[in-house]
Write a protein that holds these residues in place. Sequence first.
Motif, short mmCIF file in Angstrom:
data_model
loop_
_atom_site.label_atom_id
_atom_site.label_comp_id
_atom_site.label_asym_id
_atom_site.label_seq_id
_atom_site.Cartn_x
_atom_site.Cartn_y
_atom_site.Cartn_z
N GLU A 24 0.82 -1.22 0.00
CA GLU A 24 0.00 0.00 0.00
C GLU A 24 0.85 1.27 0.00
N VAL A 25 2.16 1.11 0.14
CA VAL A 25 3.08 2.24 0.26
C VAL A 25 3.70 2.56 -1.09
N THR A 26 3.82 3.84 -1.39
CA THR A 26 4.52 4.25 -2.60
C THR A 26 6.01 4.32 -2.28
N ALA A 27 6.77 3.35 -2.80
CA ALA A 27 8.21 3.33 -2.57
C ALA A 27 8.89 4.47 -3.30
N MET A 28 8.42 4.76 -4.52
CA MET A 28 9.00 5.85 -5.31
C MET A 28 7.91 6.43 -6.19
N GLN A 68 12.93 2.78 4.27
CA GLN A 68 12.34 1.52 4.72
C GLN A 68 11.88 0.65 3.55
N SER A 69 11.60 1.26 2.41
CA SER A 69 11.06 0.53 1.26
C SER A 69 12.12 -0.21 0.46
N PHE A 70 13.34 0.28 0.50
CA PHE A 70 14.40 -0.30 -0.31
C PHE A 70 15.35 -1.12 0.55
N ARG A 71 16.08 -2.01 -0.08
CA ARG A 71 16.97 -2.94 0.65
C ARG A 71 18.16 -2.23 1.26
N GLU A 72 18.46 -1.03 0.77
CA GLU A 72 19.53 -0.19 1.32
C GLU A 72 18.99 1.23 1.45
N PRO A 73 19.57 2.05 2.33
CA PRO A 73 19.14 3.44 2.43
C PRO A 73 19.40 4.21 1.13
N VAL A 74 18.47 5.10 0.81
CA VAL A 74 18.67 5.97 -0.35
C VAL A 74 19.19 7.34 0.08
N ILE A 75 19.01 7.65 1.37
CA ILE A 75 19.48 8.91 1.95
C ILE A 75 20.17 8.60 3.26
N THR A 76 21.31 9.23 3.48
CA THR A 76 21.96 9.18 4.80
C THR A 76 21.93 10.57 5.38
N THR A 77 21.88 10.63 6.72
CA THR A 77 21.81 11.91 7.40
C THR A 77 22.90 12.00 8.46
N ALA A 78 23.27 13.23 8.77
CA ALA A 78 24.20 13.51 9.87
C ALA A 78 23.52 14.51 10.78
N LYS A 79 23.59 14.28 12.09
CA LYS A 79 22.96 15.19 13.05
C LYS A 79 23.64 16.55 13.01
N GLY A 93 20.96 5.11 -3.68
CA GLY A 93 19.88 6.06 -3.97
C GLY A 93 20.00 6.66 -5.36
N GLU A 94 21.23 6.97 -5.77
CA GLU A 94 21.46 7.49 -7.14
C GLU A 94 21.03 6.46 -8.17
N THR A 95 21.33 5.18 -7.90
CA THR A 95 20.95 4.12 -8.82
C THR A 95 19.43 3.98 -8.90
N VAL A 96 18.77 4.01 -7.74
CA VAL A 96 17.30 3.93 -7.68
C VAL A 96 16.70 5.10 -8.45
N LEU A 97 17.19 6.31 -8.20
CA LEU A 97 16.66 7.50 -8.85
C LEU A 97 16.87 7.45 -10.36
N ALA A 98 18.05 7.04 -10.79
CA ALA A 98 18.33 6.94 -12.23
C ALA A 98 17.40 5.93 -12.89
#
Length: 128
Positions: A24-28, A68-79, A93-98
């Motif tokens: 039910e979730v839109t992964a992309m 959560q939708s992909f097998r690896e993170p598409v975004i990483t964050t730093a506090k 994430g670049e690969t998924v987006l491309a």
Amino acid sequence: MSTQHSDDHKDPAQAPRLRVLLGEVTAMGPGKAMLLDAIRDKGSISAAARSVGMSYRRAWDLVETMNQSFREPVITTAKGGSGGGGAQITEFGETVLARYRDMERKACEALRDELHAFADFLAEDHKP
């Protein structure tokens, strides 16, 4: 007479809106792809959200859903802190987006003639 309409896919009114579902979730989808582009350009989720006219909370929700939708993170964050925080699109994430952008392009090409013909059904003030 040519039936090619090579610029139709550049007109948002003539472009299909592709969504990749995971249950039910839109992964992309278009909004998530736009947010990924903005995060790449701005280096932070808050700046990216502002640049696309999205609330910070909505942007965070989209990032969490994608991660959560992909097998690896598409975004990483730093506090944040004295050096500041930030976010970046991962190599995955670049690969998924491309791949998503390629699917969009192919969908537009495949439907170009049908979308052009479908425009004849629209009211005059809504035609591209």
